[in-house]
Design a protein around this motif. Structure first.
Motif, PDB file in Angstrom:
ATOM      1  N   ALA A  84       0.830  -1.211   0.000  1.00  0.00           N
ATOM      2  CA  ALA A  84       0.000   0.000   0.000  1.00  0.00           C
ATOM      3  C   ALA A  84       0.862   1.258   0.000  1.00  0.00           C
ATOM      4  N   SER A  85       1.925   1.267   0.787  1.00  0.00           N
ATOM      5  CA  SER A  85       2.772   2.467   0.887  1.00  0.00           C
ATOM      6  C   SER A  85       3.581   2.714  -0.382  1.00  0.00           C
ATOM      7  N   VAL A  86       4.217   1.658  -0.886  1.00  0.00           N
ATOM      8  CA  VAL A  86       5.022   1.822  -2.101  1.00  0.00           C
ATOM      9  C   VAL A  86       4.129   2.176  -3.283  1.00  0.00           C
ATOM     10  N   GLY A  87       2.968   1.534  -3.377  1.00  0.00           N
ATOM     11  CA  GLY A  87       2.026   1.863  -4.440  1.00  0.00           C
ATOM     12  C   GLY A  87       1.589   3.313  -4.371  1.00  0.00           C
ATOM     13  N   PHE A  88       1.275   3.783  -3.164  1.00  0.00           N
ATOM     14  CA  PHE A  88       0.848   5.174  -2.989  1.00  0.00           C
ATOM     15  C   PHE A  88       1.954   6.153  -3.379  1.00  0.00           C
ATOM     16  N   PHE A  89       3.171   5.932  -2.878  1.00  0.00           N
ATOM     17  CA  PHE A  89       4.245   6.894  -3.146  1.00  0.00           C
ATOM     18  C   PHE A  89       4.768   6.794  -4.580  1.00  0.00           C
ATOM     19  N   ALA A  90       4.575   5.655  -5.235  1.00  0.00           N
ATOM     20  CA  ALA A  90       4.868   5.587  -6.669  1.00  0.00           C
ATOM     21  C   ALA A  90       3.925   6.505  -7.426  1.00  0.00           C
ATOM     22  N   GLU A  91       2.666   6.556  -6.987  1.00  0.00           N
ATOM     23  CA  GLU A  91       1.693   7.457  -7.604  1.00  0.00           C
ATOM     24  C   GLU A  91       2.037   8.920  -7.304  1.00  0.00           C
ATOM     25  N   VAL A  92       2.486   9.192  -6.096  1.00  0.00           N
ATOM     26  CA  VAL A  92       2.917  10.558  -5.760  1.00  0.00           C
ATOM     27  C   VAL A  92       4.057  10.992  -6.672  1.00  0.00           C
ATOM     28  N   LEU A  93       5.028  10.100  -6.835  1.00  0.00           N
ATOM     29  CA  LEU A  93       6.146  10.385  -7.730  1.00  0.00           C
ATOM     30  C   LEU A  93       5.647  10.606  -9.151  1.00  0.00           C
ATOM     31  N   GLY A  94       4.723   9.775  -9.594  1.00  0.00           N
ATOM     32  CA  GLY A  94       4.200   9.898 -10.941  1.00  0.00           C
ATOM     33  C   GLY A  94       3.455  11.195 -11.171  1.00  0.00           C
ATOM     34  N   VAL A  95       2.605  11.570 -10.225  1.00  0.00           N
ATOM     35  CA  VAL A  95       1.808  12.794 -10.361  1.00  0.00           C
ATOM     36  C   VAL A  95       2.688  14.036 -10.392  1.00  0.00           C
ATOM     37  N   HIS A  96       3.739  14.053  -9.578  1.00  0.00           N
ATOM     38  CA  HIS A  96       4.543  15.271  -9.439  1.00  0.00           C
ATOM     39  C   HIS A  96       5.724  15.354 -10.400  1.00  0.00           C
ATOM     40  N   THR A  97       6.106  14.246 -11.012  1.00  0.00           N
ATOM     41  CA  THR A  97       7.284  14.284 -11.884  1.00  0.00           C
ATOM     42  C   THR A  97       7.011  13.738 -13.289  1.00  0.00           C
ATOM     43  N   GLY A  98       5.937  12.992 -13.467  1.00  0.00           N
ATOM     44  CA  GLY A  98       5.694  12.340 -14.749  1.00  0.00           C
ATOM     45  C   GLY A  98       6.462  11.042 -14.916  1.00  0.00           C
ATOM     46  N   LEU A  99       7.277  10.692 -13.900  1.00  0.00           N
ATOM     47  CA  LEU A  99       8.011   9.432 -13.952  1.00  0.00           C
ATOM     48  C   LEU A  99       7.085   8.265 -13.608  1.00  0.00           C
ATOM     49  N   VAL A 100       7.532   7.079 -13.852  1.00  0.00           N
ATOM     50  CA  VAL A 100       6.863   5.801 -13.561  1.00  0.00           C
ATOM     51  C   VAL A 100       5.734   5.518 -14.554  1.00  0.00           C
ATOM     52  N   PHE A 101       4.717   6.396 -14.594  1.00  0.00           N
ATOM     53  CA  PHE A 101       3.549   6.112 -15.429  1.00  0.00           C
ATOM     54  C   PHE A 101       3.363   7.099 -16.586  1.00  0.00           C
ATOM     55  N   GLY A 102       3.738   8.335 -16.379  1.00  0.00           N
ATOM     56  CA  GLY A 102       3.481   9.372 -17.376  1.00  0.00           C
ATOM     57  C   GLY A 102       2.908  10.612 -16.697  1.00  0.00           C
ATOM     58  N   ASP A 103       2.456  11.566 -17.485  1.00  0.00           N
ATOM     59  CA  ASP A 103       1.995  12.856 -16.965  1.00  0.00           C
ATOM     60  C   ASP A 103       0.478  12.825 -16.773  1.00  0.00           C
ATOM     61  N   TYR A 104       0.033  12.755 -15.540  1.00  0.00           N
ATOM     62  CA  TYR A 104      -1.389  12.658 -15.238  1.00  0.00           C
ATOM     63  C   TYR A 104      -1.704  13.362 -13.929  1.00  0.00           C
ATOM     64  N   ALA A 105      -2.999  13.539 -13.661  1.00  0.00           N
ATOM     65  CA  ALA A 105      -3.442  14.159 -12.413  1.00  0.00           C
ATOM     66  C   ALA A 105      -4.750  13.520 -11.982  1.00  0.00           C
ATOM     67  N   TYR A 106      -4.947  13.390 -10.680  1.00  0.00           N
ATOM     68  CA  TYR A 106      -6.158  12.785 -10.147  1.00  0.00           C
ATOM     69  C   TYR A 106      -7.293  13.796 -10.072  1.00  0.00           C
ATOM     70  N   GLY A 107      -8.514  13.314 -10.366  1.00  0.00           N
ATOM     71  CA  GLY A 107      -9.712  14.122 -10.203  1.00  0.00           C
ATOM     72  C   GLY A 107     -10.243  13.999  -8.784  1.00  0.00           C
ATOM     73  N   GLU A 108     -11.548  14.243  -8.643  1.00  0.00           N
ATOM     74  CA  GLU A 108     -12.136  14.281  -7.303  1.00  0.00           C
ATOM     75  C   GLU A 108     -12.917  13.013  -6.944  1.00  0.00           C
ATOM     76  N   SER A 109     -13.078  12.093  -7.871  1.00  0.00           N
ATOM     77  CA  SER A 109     -13.981  10.956  -7.650  1.00  0.00           C
ATOM     78  C   SER A 109     -13.472   9.935  -6.638  1.00  0.00           C
ATOM     79  N   LEU A 110     -12.170   9.914  -6.389  1.00  0.00           N
ATOM     80  CA  LEU A 110     -11.609   8.891  -5.499  1.00  0.00           C
ATOM     81  C   LEU A 110     -11.405   9.366  -4.061  1.00  0.00           C
ATOM     82  N   GLY A 111     -11.960  10.536  -3.753  1.00  0.00           N
ATOM     83  CA  GLY A 111     -11.983  10.961  -2.364  1.00  0.00           C
ATOM     84  C   GLY A 111     -10.766  11.741  -1.892  1.00  0.00           C
ATOM     85  N   LEU A 112     -10.584  11.740  -0.585  1.00  0.00           N
ATOM     86  CA  LEU A 112      -9.572  12.555   0.090  1.00  0.00           C
ATOM     87  C   LEU A 112      -8.175  12.270  -0.444  1.00  0.00           C
ATOM     88  N   LYS A 113      -7.410  13.373  -0.647  1.00  0.00           N
ATOM     89  CA  LYS A 113      -6.073  13.243  -1.208  1.00  0.00           C
ATOM     90  C   LYS A 113      -5.001  13.661  -0.206  1.00  0.00           C
TER      91      LYS A 113
END
Length: 227
Positions: A84-113
């Protein structure tokens, strides 16, 4: 005189009497909630209301899934925490740098960020690793082959999930196109997670786990086909 007394038979606790039905009930609840979500997103005319229920659906699915897990020992808690932790912080890295997955941003449908990533994303990674790991363990294969196959199952689900996620404000890709780097990033990270699953000394006989993956697959593939 005939014997009129009967040997004492202790009452069976309600929880024990209901236990044989627990799996069927859990599977039924899982199917009903996903069916309602499917109808709500596509046919209700008010998909925004059902988008807001996505976090509840994800939490409910995980509660049902892990209620069938046995042996909540230190090894399992470590496994769950790491995934859970590594998965979450991989997403943090991805959102803020474009690394790992690409350049994307989360919307509001998945709740608290936290750090622009929904907190439930770590739980989603754990659920996918756990369910696909159980599914491939039904096959008589080498553990490394199982890890690769489970990773491919995760990427396969993501292939259908991505357009659905964009359509319903789970997340969005810069430029509107889903890059191949996303699937490559998923494959590498999922494969590492699956190696951990295969080698971790945790109990791996959750009878609901394969059905959770199958329900999720039917849900996203069906929506994808009708978009």
């Amino acid at each position: 005189m005939p014997e009129t007394t009967h040997p004492y038979q202790p009452a069976i606790p309600l929880q024990q009497r209901l236990k044989p039905y627990a799996f069927a009930v859990a599977l039924g609840v899982l199917a009903i909630f996903h069916a309602v979500g499917f109808w709500g997103l596509l046919f209700s005319g008010e998909p925004e209301k059902f988008q807001r229920l996505t976090p509840m659906n994800l939490v409910l699915t995980n509660v049902l899934l892990f209620s069938f897990h046995r042996r909540w020992n230190a090894a399992f808690l470590l496994f769950a925490g790491v995934i859970a932790s590594v998965g979450f912080f991989a997403e943090v890295l991805g959102v803020h740098t474009g690394l790992v997955f690409g350049d994307y941003a989360y919307g509001e449908s998945l709740g608290l960020k936290l750090l622009d990533v929904p907190l439930l994303i770590g739980l989603n990674w754990l659920m996918l690793v756990y369910t696909t790991g159980h599914l491939v363990n039904m096959l008589n294969l080498h553990w490394l082959t199982k890890a690769l196959l489970a990773a491919l199952l995760m990427v396969g689900l993501d292939f259908f999930l991505e357009p659905v996620a964009v359509a319903f404000d789970f997340w969005d890709w810069k430029g509107g196109d889903i890059p191949w780097s996303n699937y490559l990033g998923w494959l590498v990270l999922a494969f590492l997670f699956q190696i951990y699953f295969q080698k971790a000394p945790i109990y791996k006989r959750n009878r609901l786990a394969p059905y959770v993956y199958l329900v999720q697959a039917v849900f996203f593939i069906s929506i994808w086909a009708l978009l």
